[in-house]
Design an enzyme around this catalytic site. Sequence first.
Site, PDB file in Angstrom:
ATOM      1  N   GLU A 185       0.778  -1.334  -0.057  1.00 37.33           N
ATOM      2  CA  GLU A 185       0.053   0.003  -0.124  1.00 37.33           C
ATOM      3  C   GLU A 185       1.014   1.115   0.048  1.00 37.33           C
ATOM      4  OE1 GLU A 185      -2.377   1.554  -0.767  1.00 37.33           O
ATOM      5  OE2 GLU A 185      -3.998   1.404   0.701  1.00 37.33           O
ATOM      6  N   ASP A 186       0.276   2.309  -0.557  1.00 38.80           N
ATOM      7  CA  ASP A 186       1.191   3.435  -0.582  1.00 38.80           C
ATOM      8  C   ASP A 186       0.987   4.317   0.867  1.00 38.80           C
ATOM      9  OD1 ASP A 186      -1.408   4.085  -0.752  1.00 38.80           O
ATOM     10  OD2 ASP A 186      -1.232   5.329  -2.653  1.00 38.80           O
TER      11      ASP A 186
ATOM     12  N   ASP B 200      -4.156   5.526   6.012  1.00 42.01           N
ATOM     13  CA  ASP B 200      -4.787   6.913   6.623  1.00 42.01           C
ATOM     14  C   ASP B 200      -5.718   6.364   7.605  1.00 42.01           C
ATOM     15  OD1 ASP B 200      -5.189   9.441   6.612  1.00 42.01           O
ATOM     16  OD2 ASP B 200      -6.776   9.313   5.282  1.00 42.01           O
TER      17      ASP B 200
ATOM     18  N   LYS C 143      -0.196   7.371   8.449  1.00 39.78           N
ATOM     19  CA  LYS C 143      -0.405   8.701   9.200  1.00 39.78           C
ATOM     20  C   LYS C 143      -1.281   8.403  10.414  1.00 39.78           C
ATOM     21  CE  LYS C 143      -2.128  11.471   5.231  1.00 39.78           C
ATOM     22  NZ  LYS C 143      -3.231  12.157   4.702  1.00 39.78           N
TER      23      LYS C 143
ATOM     24  N   PHE D  88      -1.757  16.136   3.644  1.00 37.19           N
ATOM     25  CA  PHE D  88      -2.284  15.371   2.476  1.00 37.19           C
ATOM     26  C   PHE D  88      -1.105  15.525   1.564  1.00 37.19           C
ATOM     27  CE2 PHE D  88      -3.831  14.942  -1.811  1.00 37.19           C
ATOM     28  CZ  PHE D  88      -4.964  13.753  -1.629  1.00 37.19           C
ATOM     29  N   VAL D  89      -0.670  14.510   1.078  1.00 35.29           N
ATOM     30  CA  VAL D  89       0.794  14.362   0.421  1.00 35.29           C
ATOM     31  C   VAL D  89       0.644  13.813  -1.128  1.00 35.29           C
ATOM     32  CG1 VAL D  89       2.311  14.128   2.370  1.00 35.29           C
ATOM     33  CG2 VAL D  89       1.406  12.010   1.250  1.00 35.29           C
TER      34      VAL D  89
ATOM     35  N   ASP E 224      -1.823  10.704  -5.744  1.00 37.23           N
ATOM     36  CA  ASP E 224      -2.224  11.824  -6.476  1.00 37.23           C
ATOM     37  C   ASP E 224      -3.080  12.865  -5.698  1.00 37.23           C
ATOM     38  OD1 ASP E 224      -4.325   9.872  -5.871  1.00 37.23           O
ATOM     39  OD2 ASP E 224      -5.515  11.192  -7.530  1.00 37.23           O
TER      40      ASP E 224
ATOM     41  N   ARG F  89       1.260  11.958  -9.818  1.00 37.05           N
ATOM     42  CA  ARG F  89       1.820  10.494  -9.100  1.00 37.05           C
ATOM     43  C   ARG F  89       3.300  10.307  -9.638  1.00 37.05           C
ATOM     44  NH1 ARG F  89      -2.750   7.156  -7.547  1.00 37.05           N
ATOM     45  NH2 ARG F  89      -4.526   7.587  -8.804  1.00 37.05           N
TER      46      ARG F  89
HETATM   47  P1  5GP Z   1      -7.430   4.680   4.143  1.00 36.74           P
HETATM   48  O1  5GP Z   1      -8.311   3.621   3.729  1.00 36.74           O
HETATM   49  O2  5GP Z   1      -6.351   4.148   5.013  1.00 36.74           O
HETATM   50  O3  5GP Z   1      -8.196   5.726   4.729  1.00 36.74           O
HETATM   51  O4  5GP Z   1      -7.047   5.230   2.832  1.00 36.74           O
HETATM   52  C1  5GP Z   1      -6.022   4.822   2.244  1.00 36.74           C
HETATM   53  C2  5GP Z   1      -5.942   5.429   0.860  1.00 36.74           C
HETATM   54  O5  5GP Z   1      -6.364   6.933   0.784  1.00 36.74           O
HETATM   55  C3  5GP Z   1      -4.292   5.586   0.255  1.00 36.74           C
HETATM   56  O6  5GP Z   1      -4.434   4.297  -0.538  1.00 36.74           O
HETATM   57  C4  5GP Z   1      -4.797   6.701  -0.721  1.00 36.74           C
HETATM   58  O7  5GP Z   1      -5.230   6.451  -1.868  1.00 36.74           O
HETATM   59  C5  5GP Z   1      -5.580   7.532   0.235  1.00 36.74           C
HETATM   60  N1  5GP Z   1      -4.869   8.682   0.849  1.00 36.74           N
HETATM   61  C6  5GP Z   1      -4.695   8.893   2.188  1.00 36.74           C
HETATM   62  N2  5GP Z   1      -3.977   9.776   2.436  1.00 36.74           N
HETATM   63  C7  5GP Z   1      -3.442  10.218   1.430  1.00 36.74           C
HETATM   64  C8  5GP Z   1      -2.736  11.419   1.230  1.00 36.74           C
HETATM   65  O8  5GP Z   1      -2.163  12.129   1.931  1.00 36.74           O
HETATM   66  N3  5GP Z   1      -2.696  11.868  -0.063  1.00 36.74           N
HETATM   67  C9  5GP Z   1      -3.161  10.987  -1.109  1.00 36.74           C
HETATM   68  N4  5GP Z   1      -2.947  11.436  -2.320  1.00 36.74           N
HETATM   69  N5  5GP Z   1      -3.720  10.023  -0.970  1.00 36.74           N
HETATM   70  C10 5GP Z   1      -4.420   9.612   0.320  1.00 36.74           C
END
Ligand code: 5GP
Length: 181
Positions: free
Chosen positions: A98-99, A102, A130, A151-152, A158, A164
């Site tokens: 995973e990137d 959050d 995060k 937010f990055v 993206d 990206r």
């Molecule tokens: P989660 O389900 O953990 O809330 O979300 C994970 C996904 O949210 C990541 O794979 C990404 O696509 C998006 N995301 C969360 N934080 C960021 C951020 O700071 N920047 C971007 N571009 N996407 C984010």
Amino acid sequence: MNQVIDRVLIPAADIQAKVVELGEEISADYEGENLLVVGILKGALVFMADLIRAIRIPIQIDFVAITSYGAATTSTGAVRILKDLEQAVEGRHILIVEDIVDTGLTLNYLTENLRSRGAASVKVCTLLDKPARRRVAIHTDYNGFDLPDEFVVGYGLDYAENYRHFPYVAVLRREVYAGTP
Ligand code: 5GP
């Protein structure tokens, strides 16, 4: 400096060094196993491409696509598979790549989904985390960098499908978001 970037949080060289470290760790932990590495599209694409080249054990790769934020910068909480794996899950050791974690909702959903389909094991490797934003407790096995609640973009991440391809992780200038709900 790029005109849309406010500041770089993680330079490209730091990311590359961390990717090598993670690849070594994963190779040692799965020694003697055959691993299915599953990238979450599209954000994990760049990280995944670098990470698999730092892994020294036999692997196969696959991808899933899951609903993301779209053009907004906060989570809706809705999680849905848009594209499923092509490889069989049953009996496989799976490493999800995973990137960024959050709220944890995406990984919570995917790890449970793969376990219920009979995976032998499911572990998670994320480049970014995060922790302050977590809404569900999710265990990550391999972590690159912790980030503050910002937010990055870049290195696969993206904003409205842009940025990206930046080789670093950065925060955008405030003006870039102006006018977005
Ligand atoms: P989660 O389900 O953990 O809330 O979300 C994970 C996904 O949210 C990541 O794979 C990404 O696509 C998006 N995301 C969360 N934080 C960021 C951020 O700071 N920047 C971007 N571009 N996407 C984010």
